[in-house]
Scaffold this motif. Structure first.
Motif, mmCIF file in Angstrom:
data_model
loop_
_atom_site.group_PDB
_atom_site.id
_atom_site.type_symbol
_atom_site.label_atom_id
_atom_site.label_comp_id
_atom_site.label_asym_id
_atom_site.label_seq_id
_atom_site.Cartn_x
_atom_site.Cartn_y
_atom_site.Cartn_z
ATOM 1 N N TYR A 165 -0.553 28.154 23.341
ATOM 2 C CA TYR A 165 -1.584 27.106 23.335
ATOM 3 C C TYR A 165 -2.495 27.271 22.139
ATOM 4 N N CYS A 203 -5.806 25.350 20.015
ATOM 5 C CA CYS A 203 -6.839 24.319 20.084
ATOM 6 C C CYS A 203 -6.765 23.475 18.825
ATOM 7 N N ALA A 258 -8.870 20.919 18.133
ATOM 8 C CA ALA A 258 -10.084 20.113 18.100
ATOM 9 C C ALA A 258 -10.556 19.886 16.664
ATOM 10 N N GLN A 270 -16.543 18.217 21.600
ATOM 11 C CA GLN A 270 -15.922 18.142 22.918
ATOM 12 C C GLN A 270 -16.038 19.391 23.763
ATOM 13 N N HIS A 271 -16.331 20.520 23.145
ATOM 14 C CA HIS A 271 -16.334 21.712 23.990
ATOM 15 C C HIS A 271 -17.730 22.273 24.227
ATOM 16 N N PHE A 287 -17.660 24.433 27.471
ATOM 17 C CA PHE A 287 -16.515 25.178 27.960
ATOM 18 C C PHE A 287 -16.437 26.626 27.528
ATOM 19 N N CYS A 324 -13.568 30.395 24.746
ATOM 20 C CA CYS A 324 -13.190 29.116 25.339
ATOM 21 C C CYS A 324 -12.453 29.367 26.646
ATOM 22 N N VAL A 346 -10.805 27.178 28.498
ATOM 23 C CA VAL A 346 -9.504 26.509 28.554
ATOM 24 C C VAL A 346 -8.448 27.430 27.951
ATOM 25 N N HIS A 369 -8.358 18.219 28.405
ATOM 26 C CA HIS A 369 -9.714 17.868 27.993
ATOM 27 C C HIS A 369 -10.176 16.558 28.630
HETATM 28 S S1 SF4 Z 1 -12.961 23.642 24.869
HETATM 29 FE FE1 SF4 Z 1 -11.644 25.203 23.976
HETATM 30 S S2 SF4 Z 1 -9.667 24.162 23.708
HETATM 31 FE FE2 SF4 Z 1 -11.195 22.558 24.042
HETATM 32 S S3 SF4 Z 1 -11.861 21.963 21.972
HETATM 33 FE FE3 SF4 Z 1 -13.307 23.565 22.635
HETATM 34 S S4 SF4 Z 1 -12.375 25.472 21.866
HETATM 35 FE FE4 SF4 Z 1 -10.741 23.921 21.755
#
Ligand code: SF4
Ligand code: SF4
Lengths: 152, 152
Positions: free
Chosen positions: A90, A92, A94, A99-100, A103, A113, A115, B12
């Motif tokens: 996996y 990322c 981004a 968006q995070h 998280f 993170c 996720v 997400h």
């Molecule tokens: S939450 Fe984690 S996986 Fe999602 S954009 Fe941010 S760093 Fe990347």
DNA sequence: CCTATTATAGACATAAGATATCCATAATAA
DNA sequence: TTATTATGGATATCTTATGTCTATAATAGG
């Protein structure tokens, strides 16, 4: 999300080598024809396995391949990490960081993170399992009574 | 061997939906722009999630998406199995049957391939882990002190 | 030294799959 | 009725896996 065919090729080839008598070099011709696949393609896979120290290769007449160490010391993980590469499953992607916002979580050394933590954790479960299984292990567990010619 | 980007998009998006107030439908525009990706592409992923009963969709003005059940009942496994499909990670591509003469073993119901047994076992380890982690679980573990704007 | 054999490595070709775009349609709220 | 929004199919593009070909180097054996 699947293992590449190359992984299967590599595993079967190593099992073949593990069955060969010690000291004998097995050529690409024999290895490829046994699996019914192109020599040129398999030779690329073998080259990777050699560079990673899993097999030894000898050029020239009556040359070929042999295991670089006992099959009991070659794990499925060893093979797969060479053939599939060592990137994590996996990543990322981004573009922005908007968006995070929520998280990440405090951890000993800072924030991480959550996720990715779950996804990496899942990968680790699989890899740990693969590290516990070896080429020789499969051979040892094989039962003669199940070989095709023995089953009517 | 990597998870597709779509899997990240889906995760997400679901986390976004889990944070939305209950009863509100979130449109594809908001979901896509938040992640900086094309609406048309994300809508295909959402369509799959809907067909699988993970989200509900409402067409028309002020329509959009909402979780079909609480985030605490949506596991990472649920999401990944929809997006990535349900084929197994290892498939046997053997053309002839000559190569597996020794690799099957007696089992309660007959014989099975030991190579596949290891590979499937590894996959199972990963999937079991993914089944134990939910969308809501990630949100619950998030710590405010790690959000970007809070970190200097 | 000569020759046949065998692995190596790079370039190239093909196939498959992931990612992305576009458009026509249906459903719904206002 | 109109604007909005999801749906589904067709298509395009990009990337990766898979497969092919050729030139080169290394080695055994004569
Ligand atoms: S939450 Fe984690 S996986 Fe999602 S954009 Fe941010 S760093 Fe990347
Ligand atoms: S040993 Fe297993 S994986 Fe290999 S060819 Fe036979 S059935 Fe397929």
């Amino acid at each position: 999300m699947q293992f590449s065919k190359s992984t299967g090729y590599a595993l079967h080839t190593l099992i073949h080598l593990a069955q060969a008598e010690r000291g004998r070099y097995v050529g690409i011709k024999e290895l490829a024809s046994k699996q019914g696949l192109p020599e040129s393609y398999l030779s690329k896979i073998m080259s990777k396995l050699r560079q990673d120290g899993i097999v030894r290769a000898v050029t020239g007449a009556s040359g070929g391949y042999e295991l670089a160490r006992p099959g009991s010391e070659i794990t499925f993980y060893d093979v797969i990490s060479v053939v599939e590469g060592r990137q994590q499953m996996y990543e990322c992607h981004a573009a922005n960081e908007h968006q995070h916002e929520l998280f990440a979580e405090a951890d000993a050394s800072g924030c991480e993170c959550l996720v990715k933590k779950v996804m990496d954790g899942a990968e680790r479960q699989m890899l740990d399992y693969l590290k516990q299984h070896t080429i020789q292990g499969v051979l040892d567990a094989a039962s003669f009574s199940c070989s095709p010619e023995h089953r009517a």
